[in-house]
Design an enzyme around this catalytic site. Structure first.
Site, PDB file in Angstrom:
ATOM      1  NE  ARG A  79     -39.353   8.058 -10.923  1.00 20.81           N
ATOM      2  CZ  ARG A  79     -39.625   9.078 -11.598  1.00 20.81           C
ATOM      3  NH1 ARG A  79     -40.754   9.536 -11.861  1.00 20.81           N
ATOM      4  NH2 ARG A  79     -38.682   9.562 -12.398  1.00 20.81           N
ATOM      5  CE1 TYR A  80     -43.869   6.332 -13.001  1.00 19.69           C
ATOM      6  CE2 TYR A  80     -41.959   6.337 -14.048  1.00 19.69           C
ATOM      7  CZ  TYR A  80     -42.750   7.037 -13.615  1.00 19.69           C
ATOM      8  OH  TYR A  80     -42.814   8.400 -13.564  1.00 19.69           O
ATOM      9  NE  ARG A  83     -43.729   2.942 -17.751  1.00 16.46           N
ATOM     10  CZ  ARG A  83     -44.600   3.221 -16.757  1.00 16.46           C
ATOM     11  NH1 ARG A  83     -45.124   2.456 -15.750  1.00 16.46           N
ATOM     12  NH2 ARG A  83     -44.847   4.322 -16.807  1.00 16.46           N
ATOM     13  CB  CYS A  92     -25.304  13.823 -24.967  1.00 16.04           C
ATOM     14  SG  CYS A  92     -26.540  13.298 -23.791  1.00 16.04           S
ATOM     15  CB  CYS A  96     -30.391  19.380 -24.421  1.00 15.64           C
ATOM     16  SG  CYS A  96     -30.657  17.804 -25.543  1.00 15.64           S
ATOM     17  CB  CYS A  99     -29.718  18.222 -19.666  1.00 16.54           C
ATOM     18  SG  CYS A  99     -29.378  16.773 -18.980  1.00 16.54           S
ATOM     19  NE  ARG A 101     -32.233  10.568 -15.839  1.00 17.52           N
ATOM     20  CZ  ARG A 101     -32.680   9.733 -16.692  1.00 17.52           C
ATOM     21  NH1 ARG A 101     -32.149   9.485 -17.950  1.00 17.52           N
ATOM     22  NH2 ARG A 101     -33.992   9.507 -16.423  1.00 17.52           N
ATOM     23  CG  ASP A 263     -38.721  16.914 -15.088  1.00 19.71           C
ATOM     24  OD1 ASP A 263     -39.743  16.959 -14.994  1.00 19.71           O
ATOM     25  OD2 ASP A 263     -37.928  16.236 -15.828  1.00 19.71           O
ATOM     26  CG  ASP A 300     -41.307  12.650 -14.098  1.00 17.31           C
ATOM     27  OD1 ASP A 300     -41.799  12.105 -12.992  1.00 17.31           O
ATOM     28  OD2 ASP A 300     -40.466  12.036 -14.709  1.00 17.31           O
ATOM     29  CE  LYS A 307     -42.037  10.137 -17.792  1.00 22.03           C
ATOM     30  NZ  LYS A 307     -41.327   9.163 -17.095  1.00 22.03           N
TER      31      LYS A 307
HETATM   32  C1  LIG Z   1     -40.529   8.338 -17.952  1.00 25.80           C
HETATM   33  C2  LIG Z   1     -39.971   6.974 -17.244  1.00 25.80           C
HETATM   34  C3  LIG Z   1     -40.154   5.825 -17.678  1.00 25.80           C
HETATM   35  C4  LIG Z   1     -41.193   5.576 -18.659  1.00 25.80           C
HETATM   36  O1  LIG Z   1     -42.485   6.016 -18.479  1.00 25.80           O
HETATM   37  P1  LIG Z   1     -43.675   5.769 -19.499  1.00 25.80           P
HETATM   38  O2  LIG Z   1     -44.694   6.555 -18.961  1.00 25.80           O
HETATM   39  O3  LIG Z   1     -43.482   4.098 -19.973  1.00 25.80           O
HETATM   40  O4  LIG Z   1     -43.031   6.432 -20.834  1.00 25.80           O
HETATM   41  C5  LIG Z   1     -39.532   4.933 -16.891  1.00 25.80           C
HETATM   42  N1  LIG Z   1     -38.858   4.944 -15.845  1.00 25.80           N
HETATM   43  C6  LIG Z   1     -38.506   6.220 -15.695  1.00 25.80           C
HETATM   44  C7  LIG Z   1     -37.417   6.557 -14.248  1.00 25.80           C
HETATM   45  C8  LIG Z   1     -38.909   7.314 -16.124  1.00 25.80           C
HETATM   46  O5  LIG Z   1     -38.497   8.576 -15.675  1.00 25.80           O
END
Ligand SMILES: *Cc1c(COP(=O)(O)O)cnc(C)c1O
Length: 338
Positions: A79-80, A83, A92, A96, A99, A101, A263, A300, A307
């Protein structure tokens, strides 16, 4: 491990709304580890793990963050830009009840297979812009030592430069998981490239000696530890509890990183705190905590908005080329625009 109503009733007296969950359980299974079962006398822990009929409120979505839309395979969410999150398993050590997800967790995809590991490693090889991988799930440490070794080797073989973010609640839910054998695997792969531990402690009562010892095994290897908490009604939605949590974390070399707004996930509405109340708590924490102890209050955004950080706004206006700020105590100060 506790998985049935009868086992649960041996350690806690269930309320009516907790009992009612068992008449028509939600898809997220009941699972409470022995370690957490021993801590059920703490209300802040019990509420996170004992299911309640309030989960049956199904007004909301199962995937409010539109993670499926950002998935590049069944296991990889990109998504980003720089990363990616790798869903290493749906399992798990304890589930939780908050959760986020639960469209995925505790269902039946199981641990990541060899071919899925290869596919993820290939993807990262072809996406050199990605410098960080979140190993998440589920909980990555439910994978066997053998599978973890294969996963980490495959990633390191293709991309030894990757920062591996180890996302886990196992220090809280199953601290005995961190055997000498497992830590030897961690040590080896941390020598090849950087690793970071990302824990989830939500309440100071979770900081048992065993849990802190588990985290210390990582920090001793030079793997820095961070923490993300979720702001949860009836668990930690007051400044006193979060102040105690954050200071205790920092004292134990765990940096508070995020404090998440819940969320809009189906079955978690009863845990939600309003954003206005969250901002009040954030402002109070900022007055009390050192910069190092302070987490970032983060939401988020729905529909895959990603986020964003929430904090009290101190820039309140502009006048005659001056920016107008309020101080933490509500006084006014000016600073030139240029
Ligand atoms: C939260 C998240 C991240 C990491 O985000 P950071 O701001 O770097 O902590 C990476 N990928 C996904 C899909 C996320 O939900």
């Amino acid at each position: 491990m506790i998985t049935t109503k009868a086992e649960l009733e041996n350690i806690v007296t269930l309320t009516d709304s907790e009992k009612a969950w068992f008449d028509d359980p939600s898809s997220l299974p009941l699972l409470i580890s022995d370690h957490l079962a021993g801590l059920m006398c703490h209300e802040g822990i019990r509420r996170q793990f004992v299911p309640s009929v309030e989960e049956k409120d199904e007004a909301e979505s199962l995937d409010p963050l539109a993670e499926l839309e950002h998935s590049v395979s069944s296991r990889l969410i990109h998504r980003y830009g720089h990363r990616v999150a790798l869903l290493t398993t749906d399992r798990c050590f304890s589930y939780c009840r908050h959760c986020f997800r639960r469209r995925f967790t505790g269902l039946d995809s199981g641990p990541i297979s060899d071919s899925e590991i290869e596919r993820a490693a290939d993807y990262l090889e072809h996406h050199g812009e990605v410098y960080e991988v979140l190993l998440t799930g589920g909980d990555m440490f439910t994978l066997s030592d053998d599978r973890l070794e294969r996963l980490l080797s495959a990633l390191r073989r293709k991309r030894s430069d990757l920062v591996l973010r180890l996302c886990t609640r196992a220090p809280v839910s199953y601290p005995e998981r961190f055997s000498d054998e497992l830590m030897a695997i961690m040590e080896k792969h941390n020598e090849e490239g950087p690793m970071v531990l990302m824990c989830q402690f939500n309440h100071p009562d979770e900081l048992s000696a065993e849990s802190l010892d588990a985290v210390r095994k990582f920090t001793r290897l030079g793997i820095p530890a961070f923490n993300q908490s979720v702001l949860l009604r009836g668990v930690n939605d007051d400044a006193d509890t979060l102040e105690r949590l954050c200071v205790a974390l920092l004292r134990n070399r765990i940096k508070p990183y995020y404090l998440f707004q819940c969320d809009l996930v189906r079955g978690t509405a009863h845990f939600r705190v309003s954003v206005d109340r969250g901002l009040e708590i954030e402002a109070e924490l900022r007055r009390r905590l050192s910069g190092l102890a302070m987490p970032q209050y983060t939401i988020d955004l729905p529909e895959g908005g990603g986020k964003v950080i929430l904090t009290e706004n101190h820039l309140i206006g502009r006048e005659d080329g001056q920016l107008i700020f309020t101080t933490v105590d509500g006084q006014e100060r000016r600073y030139p625009e240029k």
